[in-house]
Structure formats: structure tokens, C-alpha cells
Design an enzyme around this catalytic site. Structure first.
Site, PDB file in Angstrom:
ATOM      1  N   HIS A 147       1.488 -35.613 -56.840  1.00  0.00           N
ATOM      2  CA  HIS A 147       2.298 -36.814 -56.617  1.00  0.00           C
ATOM      3  C   HIS A 147       1.584 -37.781 -55.679  1.00  0.00           C
ATOM      4  CE1 HIS A 147       5.824 -35.018 -58.487  1.00  0.00           C
ATOM      5  NE2 HIS A 147       5.680 -33.939 -57.748  1.00  0.00           N
TER       6      HIS A 147
ATOM      7  N   ASP B 169      -3.599 -35.907 -47.316  1.00  0.00           N
ATOM      8  CA  ASP B 169      -4.050 -36.793 -48.395  1.00  0.00           C
ATOM      9  C   ASP B 169      -5.199 -36.162 -49.177  1.00  0.00           C
ATOM     10  OD1 ASP B 169      -4.128 -39.118 -49.948  1.00  0.00           O
ATOM     11  OD2 ASP B 169      -5.758 -39.943 -48.715  1.00  0.00           O
ATOM     12  N   HIS B 170      -5.061 -36.160 -50.513  1.00  0.00           N
ATOM     13  CA  HIS B 170      -6.047 -35.556 -51.402  1.00  0.00           C
ATOM     14  C   HIS B 170      -6.235 -34.070 -51.089  1.00  0.00           C
ATOM     15  CE1 HIS B 170      -6.662 -39.662 -52.589  1.00  0.00           C
ATOM     16  NE2 HIS B 170      -7.403 -39.275 -53.591  1.00  0.00           N
TER      17      HIS B 170
ATOM     18  N   HIS C  83       0.453 -29.493 -60.195  1.00  0.00           N
ATOM     19  CA  HIS C  83       0.621 -30.895 -60.583  1.00  0.00           C
ATOM     20  C   HIS C  83       0.548 -31.672 -59.275  1.00  0.00           C
ATOM     21  CE1 HIS C  83       4.714 -29.749 -59.434  1.00  0.00           C
ATOM     22  NE2 HIS C  83       4.940 -31.030 -59.224  1.00  0.00           N
TER      23      HIS C  83
ATOM     24  N   GLU D  24       8.897 -38.399 -53.179  1.00  0.00           N
ATOM     25  CA  GLU D  24       7.974 -37.638 -54.016  1.00  0.00           C
ATOM     26  C   GLU D  24       7.658 -38.405 -55.294  1.00  0.00           C
ATOM     27  OE1 GLU D  24       8.295 -33.090 -54.411  1.00  0.00           O
ATOM     28  OE2 GLU D  24       8.884 -33.840 -56.387  1.00  0.00           O
TER      29      GLU D  24
ATOM     30  N   CYS E  77       7.798 -27.798 -62.613  1.00  0.00           N
ATOM     31  CA  CYS E  77       7.214 -27.809 -61.264  1.00  0.00           C
ATOM     32  C   CYS E  77       6.509 -26.494 -60.935  1.00  0.00           C
ATOM     33  CB  CYS E  77       8.289 -28.072 -60.212  1.00  0.00           C
ATOM     34  SG  CYS E  77       9.076 -29.679 -60.413  1.00  0.00           S
TER      35      CYS E  77
ATOM     36  N   HIS F 167       0.599 -29.870 -55.648  1.00  0.00           N
ATOM     37  CA  HIS F 167       1.427 -28.747 -55.206  1.00  0.00           C
ATOM     38  C   HIS F 167       1.993 -28.032 -56.431  1.00  0.00           C
ATOM     39  CE1 HIS F 167       5.883 -30.317 -55.087  1.00  0.00           C
ATOM     40  NE2 HIS F 167       5.260 -30.826 -56.105  1.00  0.00           N
TER      41      HIS F 167
END
Lengths: 136, 136, 136, 136, 136, 136
Positions: F41, F79-80, F39, F126, F33, F14
Site C-alpha cells: 500500500h 518506507d519501502h 501485497h 491504508e 490480504c 505486508h
């Protein structure tokens, strides 16, 4: 050869200082670890031993015996103590993570041989982010 | 209303004792926590604040600001210090987990209001197994 | 010989793809890790060095210096970055856990020798369940 | 050479007893682990393999394949099972942490060679505090 | 009002089944948790109590007393036991995470009142991913 | 009333930016950010539901059903993935921890009511140090 690790804990105060140095040099080298009024940590110690499993038990060592030994030789002496002042085998030793790991090794390795296995590694965590390992 | 939690750490020495009691009564009540030469912990503090997300950022508080505030008011004063001797807002306070949590609340709640949200909870972990929570 | 480990963190985006392969083959081999719009991880890196404790400090390395080195050479370059696009020493490298660990080793091992100890291991955790170790 | 570790979990019942011994001797040696009605654990298994990264993928092994292999040969057989009664490759084996680690190694090492890398270590955690490692 | 939490552990076997149902319905509803030969877990129990800190100690409860109570009433009875067969206060109760949390509450809440504080919450973790909380 | 929590994971990319602001203001407010190349998480989501245990099962909800629902509505979609670009229910939403927690609540609360219990809280981590909680 199989390796077994037992994790134990002790909470202790300490400070890092070289008595042969000035206050300024101690602060420069050791930073906030040189605070004269001490600071402290929740230490975690991992004792790894190696040996062959006994056919009668499946154990290389009875963890009850290993845990009792660590309690008697290490955690009873170090838990809720001051590593610079209260622990017989630490007197005169700078209590860096490295040196504490070495001293714990020295306290345990003969007694562990008497339990029928060999001490392989002492791993000592001073914080979540800093740890030392010593293999003798 | 959304809740945001920031986790920070400090490592400190302390001891538990009531100066109005005998050495024997202190040992009876506080056990090994009364060791005269101190002991210490890796403390973890969780600061939970609440508020409405700002439409421009999606934040109830900018965690950079919250983290800087916790550093300035709490961890810079407590990290690698002695809670009985070195911390201005702890002087004269018995540094039980409960009381340290209350004192951290008192240090933070006004400044957090100035960040545009409200302090909801201070959770303080003294060890992996012992923690306190205070909601004001 | 004693081993000291310092743990650091960085949060980064990446994707796995072989530019010489079709989209279909990339998806077959890399699965969801080939998502064209990236995904990301909270990476944890454990840097283990070895050496003899210095008699004056009890340290094999001053962790303040080691931590500053890791920050300058690794986490300042990788934290909140895209491993495929933003990191000079990763350009043209497939950012598998294995390759990221190798590249971090290459960035650090000479500078760590200049701190008076030797780099022993880079351990990189991509998730709680997947990690790589590289010993040079 | 790079090492990759995959962590998996299984929850199982077991007890420790030597059928050639009296009830008293079993209790003396195995303590509460000899409870006739069983007890159980959340086991964590870490499978470490080693090899050279493939230039086309950056992988020493595709973790999807390794994870599927561990599921098929280990966790599908051990999860929510009784290690003394339900697991074909454990029958007649005393399910100490040491022996379970050895048996998991034996189940996996040939199939892992067929994936193009080598099994390096099985680490099995029975609890947060007790673990075994086996290197073949 | 301050809240204090003490974490303890026990390792136990159990299975989930409704004796009024067929084997097929039990398997359909409870899945692998219905394995007739049992499975098991490392359970973690967090006991949270609330009260006002005592001015003489800074404690809402002496954690030594709370820990001894949990040991006597809970972990001595549940650790290395079978929750369906061995635990007096669980007999006839389906040992779901929910029900175990409720039964632990019932065992503790009166005795905790006698320690001068109030039981606030029992949190029971059956695995890293599944937990229950009960507030009375 | 009993509360049950299920923990799940997703790894995503994100960035934080306000498209109505200049590049400079975005960097000033969101810091690293706002990196244009993203980047990421390893997110952990804890879904807490409440209800009365069913006498036939001891469950307030069958965790198999709850877990399947979270997979279908949340982790299969996130996810991913890239939270800014790939997730239907996140389009146009600033993916702060707060907002992601709110959106996960909105995706789940009706379907959880259909399972016979009520959604109580979404907790989203996060990083190890930053988390949000939303109670509707």
C-alpha cells in the site's frame, strides 16, 4: 501554443433510457442508470483552450471572461437541473457522459473563438471513476 | 479504543421542498435545490466504528463484513435512486444532508453492534464543499 | 471521436532489481525500491478508449462491460498480489511503472477492440507523484 | 514510446500587473490578482518526459535523477519565493500561469535531454481550478 | 446534535517573522517562511457548525446563509491579499496556521450564533500536508 | 488549545496472517490480504498534536521539527519496507491498519512531548477507503 484549463462544477439529475426500447431492454442495457425516478451526479467539467499568450497580460485568455462564459452557457443552465427535462440544448439527447461532453463543446466553441483563443477539449467527469473527453 | 472508517459511495437524485409551503416560499428557502424536476449528487459516506482490536486478527471489525453491511443496508438501497421517492427509510423525510446522515445512522447502528464494535460517526459528503456528521 | 476513461485500483507488492547485477549496483540504481523483502503501492489504472457514440445508447462502450473486462484481465490478477511473483503476464518483466503500463496495454487492447471501440491510453499511477502513460 | 510524469510542489507569492498601464487599467484587467501587496498560491508542477524503457532497468528515466533536477532547477528557486522579485529566470516576465509554465519548460528541457529522454509537457496548476500546459 | 461543514478557499501571501528578532534568528526559526519578499498559499478553510435540524427544512443552518457570512467576514477580506499587511483582523498577529485559524474563529463565532447554530471548529489547511484546527 | 496536523507518506509491503491458524482459516478471515507473497500500500499518516501557540512564533510546534521526528522515527523505518519483516517496532505485531496506527503512536508520543506539545491522534490511511484513528 499554450493550453489553459478551467474547472467548473454542476450537480444534476438524469436517467439513461431509449424510448424505443422495452422497459426490460432498457434495464438490461443501462442497468441501474435506467431507474425511472432518476438518479444524479456531481459533474465536473474541464474546459481546455489554446492560444498564444498576449504580451500585455501573459494570458491566452482572461480566465474571468472564460469562467463567466462557462457560467452563462453551461452551469447556469445545468446546475441543480434535470439533464433530460430542463436543459434546452440537451432535449432529445441521451445524456450519456459522451453526449453531454459533445453538447457542452457545441455550446462553447464559437463563443470561445470570440475570446481570442480556441476550444481544445471538453473533459466531463460524471463520477470519480468515469469521464469523457471530446476534441471537436 | 481504536476507530476505523470505511468510505463508500452512492449517486442519487433528490429535491428539497416543504409540502406545506407555497412554491415561492420553497424557492426562497431552498433556492435551486427546490427544482421540481430534481437534481442529484455523488454522495460519499464515511462510516466510523470504534472498539478494541481482537488479538487474533488485529481488527476491531473485519472490514469485509462492515462493507457488506453498508452495501446491504445503505448503498444497494440508495445508489442510482431518488432519495425522496425510492428509499424505504427516507420516505417522508426531507433529504437534507443532515437528515440523510441521521437516517443512515439509524439503519446501521444496531447491526454494527452485532459485528462486535460500536458505530461512532456517520459523515456524509453531498458535494466536495458540503458535509454533515452525526454521532447518535 | 470521443474518449472515455475508466479508473480502477489494485494494491500490490513489488521490488525493482536486475538479477544480472550485484546487490550493490541494484541498490545504487534502484535505491530503496530494491529492498529484498519487497515494498508495495496502491496502484491506480486509468483505461482510456475511443470511438463514436452509438445512437441507440449514447455510449462508445458500455462501461459495465469495460469495467468487467478490466476486472477479469487486470485487477483480479494484480490486486493483493506480488507483481514479481504472482502475475502470469508480468513474469520475467521488471515491474517499473513504465513496464506495468505496457503489460496492461497488451492484456487489454484486443479484448477492447471486441467491445467495438479502441484502446487509446493506459495511465498507471504508482504513487500520487509518479505515473506512466502508454499509447501502444 | 512511454511517458512518465513526476509531480512536485512550490508555494510562492506573485502579482499580475503591466507596468506600462495605469493602476485603474491593471485592476480592470487583472482584478484582485493586481493587489499591490501580493497574494500567493500552492503551485503544483507536473513534468512529463518521454522515451523508450531501458532493458536493464525498465525505466525511461530514473525518477530519482529527474526529481533532483526539478528540485535544483525549479523548486529550490521558486519555493517560498516571490515570482516577480526572487526568481532569476522570471525577472521581467509577467507571472501568469501560462508564462510560468513556459519558463519552467525552458529551464528543464536541455537538462532532461541529458538524462536520456525528452521533455514532453509542463503542466502547472495555480489553483485546483486553473492550470496551464506547455509542450514546447 | 448534527454537525455541518462548509469548505471555502482563499489565496494569500504572507511571511513569518518576529520583528523583535535578528534576521539570522528569524531565518533559523522560520526557515524559508521568513523570505522578506513574501511567499503564499492556496488556503482551504472548513467551518463546522452544530445544532438541531429544523423540522421545516431539515437544516441546522441554511448553507446559503453560512456561505454568505464566510464570504463577507473572511474570504472577501483574505482572498488575493497579504495576511501581514492587508487584513484588518490580522494586523499585529503572526500569521502562522494556528493563529489564522484562531482569528477566523473570532471573526465568525458571534455571527454564526445569530444564524441559530453554534460554531464548532475552524480547520485551516495551509498546504496539502499542514493544517490547524481550533475549537474555541 | 490548538491542533496541528502533519501529513506524511510511506509505501510498504505486508500481509495479514495468524501463524496459529491453518492456511484455510487465514484465507477465510483475511481473504486476499493473506496472500503468502505479500501485497502493499501507499500509506498516509496524519500526526495531530495539540498545545498553546507560543507568542514568539505563533506555533504550537515548529513543523520542521515535527516533520524531522516523524521521518526519523517512522517513515525512514517504514518506507519501502516490509511491515512484517523489516520494521523493528512491528516485529510480532499483526500489521492491521489498527495495529500500525497504535504502534506509530507508541513510537512518537514521548518525543512529541519533548517538543513542547502533546500527541493527540494518529490517523493512518491504508487505502483511499480504509483508515484507522488512535488517540492513546
Amino acid at each position: 501554443m499554450v493550453y489553459i484549463t478551467r474547472k467548473e462544477h454542476f450537480n444534476a439529475a438524469h436517467k439513461l433510457e431509449n424510448p424505443e426500447w422495452s422497459k426490460e431492454k432498457n434495464e438490461e442495457v443501462f442497468g441501474k442508470c435506467a431507474n425511472p425516478n432518476w438518479h444524479g451526479h456531481n459533474y465536473t467539467v474541464l474546459v481546455t483552450v489554446k492560444g498564444e499568450p498576449d504580451p500585455g497580460t501573459g494570458f491566452i485568455v482572461n480566465l474571468k471572461h472564460l469562467s463567466e462564459l462557462i457560467r452563462k452557457k453551461i452551469t447556469d443552465k445545468m446546475d441543480h437541473k434535470n439533464l433530460n427535462l430542463d436543459v434546452d440544448f440537451m432535449l432529445g439527447v441521451k445524456p450519456s457522459t459522451e453526449n453531454v461532453a459533445i453538447k457542452i463543446w457545441e455550446q462553447l466553441h464559437e463563443d470561445i473563438s470570440n475570446l481570442g483563443c480556441q476550444l481544445h477539449c471538453i473533459k466531463l467527469l460524471e463520477t470519480e471513476n468515469n469521464s469523457a473527453e471530446y476534441y471537436g
